[in-house]
Design a protein around this motif. Sequence first.
Motif, short mmCIF file in Angstrom:
data_model
loop_
_atom_site.label_atom_id
_atom_site.label_comp_id
_atom_site.label_asym_id
_atom_site.label_seq_id
_atom_site.Cartn_x
_atom_site.Cartn_y
_atom_site.Cartn_z
N UNK A 163 0.85 -1.18 0.00
CA UNK A 163 0.00 0.00 0.00
C UNK A 163 0.90 1.24 0.00
N UNK A 164 0.41 2.44 -0.38
CA UNK A 164 -0.95 2.70 -0.84
C UNK A 164 -1.21 2.17 -2.25
N UNK A 165 -2.51 2.06 -2.59
CA UNK A 165 -2.92 1.53 -3.90
C UNK A 165 -3.98 2.45 -4.51
N UNK A 166 -3.82 2.71 -5.78
CA UNK A 166 -4.89 3.38 -6.52
C UNK A 166 -4.90 2.77 -7.92
N UNK A 167 -5.78 1.80 -8.14
CA UNK A 167 -5.80 1.11 -9.45
C UNK A 167 -7.22 0.92 -9.97
N UNK A 168 -7.31 0.78 -11.29
CA UNK A 168 -8.49 0.14 -11.88
C UNK A 168 -7.98 -1.13 -12.57
N UNK A 169 -8.85 -2.12 -12.66
CA UNK A 169 -8.46 -3.39 -13.30
C UNK A 169 -9.57 -3.80 -14.25
#
Length: 366
Positions: free
Chosen positions: A189-195
């Motif tokens: 972390x931190x995480x900011x994703x789209x999949x």
Amino acid sequence: MSDYQDLVNEAQARIGAAADLTALEALRVEYLGKQGSVSALLKSLGAMAPDERQAKAPAIQALRQAITETLATRRDAMESAELEARLASETLDLSLPAAETPKGSVHPVSQVMDELAEIFADLGFNVATGPEIEDDWHNFSALNMPESHPARAMHDTFYFPDAAENGGRMLLRTHTSPVQVRTMLAHGAPVRIIAPGRVYRSDSDATHTPMFHQVEGLVIDRDIHLGHLKWTLETFLKAFFEREDIVLRLRPSYFPFTEPSVEVDVGFAIENRRRVLGGSGDAPGHGWMELLGSGMVNRRVIEMSGLDPDKWQGFAFGVGVDRLAMLKYGMDDLRAFFDGDVRWLRHYGFSFLDQPTLSAGVGARA
Ligand code: DAH
């Protein structure tokens, strides 16, 4: 030499009179072929006494040389005459239209995924991916759906016969949510994703296909809360549908991997017998449509993904890409998305030159 002058004269006359390349070839065989008359003369040298051979050989060689040269000269002349004739008779009409090159188009699903990547990149999200052939730990267990969990049955999963490395079963992922777990395990972390990607369920009718597309969103940081989720979804949907009047309604719901969980509805009106997003669903002539699932990531998922849930928290959401495409571009049968009918693609496909950008309005103008 003079012994053979008649033969040379006769051959030159016949070669000069040959009508075409076929006749010329017949003459070559007649004189110089294995059974030809000149070849026979050459062979006869072998049977002669040395003196006689020495006397006659130069003349026979000269004879062969003369006929070979005459044939070659005549052949060259015939070939260039033929080329001249073709050049004179064949003309190239430069005013004719060029043959058409088939031009492909961008599938609406690809177009929408590009639009999503563009919108979320602007919000600081990366695009993450995961395997479509998953194991049941990543697809279910790590998302707080243990072996006996009833939600597993709701997913109509396609299983593979072989066991996974970790002893569980292999399957076609039923949602993009396992990418949450994989991303946290791989990057922390931190995480900011789209999949965005393909998902599979054993389900088929006018609104369900065994393969479809979802996009997952995940934000993990130290103090993320539901307000961030609501703002992010609102900002995303306004940019995507290119309307400022998108109104969301958050309803309490249940997903094993979020706590609390919220179902997000969006207000729409009927225009020309089509659902058009915009306005409150409570306004006259309007309604609410269920659009996506979301919530605060369950502590147990954060823990199973290798992070300390007392330090890290965040939100996740999942939405159907095909559904977003249908709503935005007015397509009504999901099955047509995967029929591979070029007429459908010609109608609904997009130009590859029309790259989605936020500055130009993310949607395609086609
Ligand atoms: N994975 C869910 C499904 O396929 C959709 C979903 C719901 C994803 C809630 C989420 C979420 O990330 O928070 O039905």
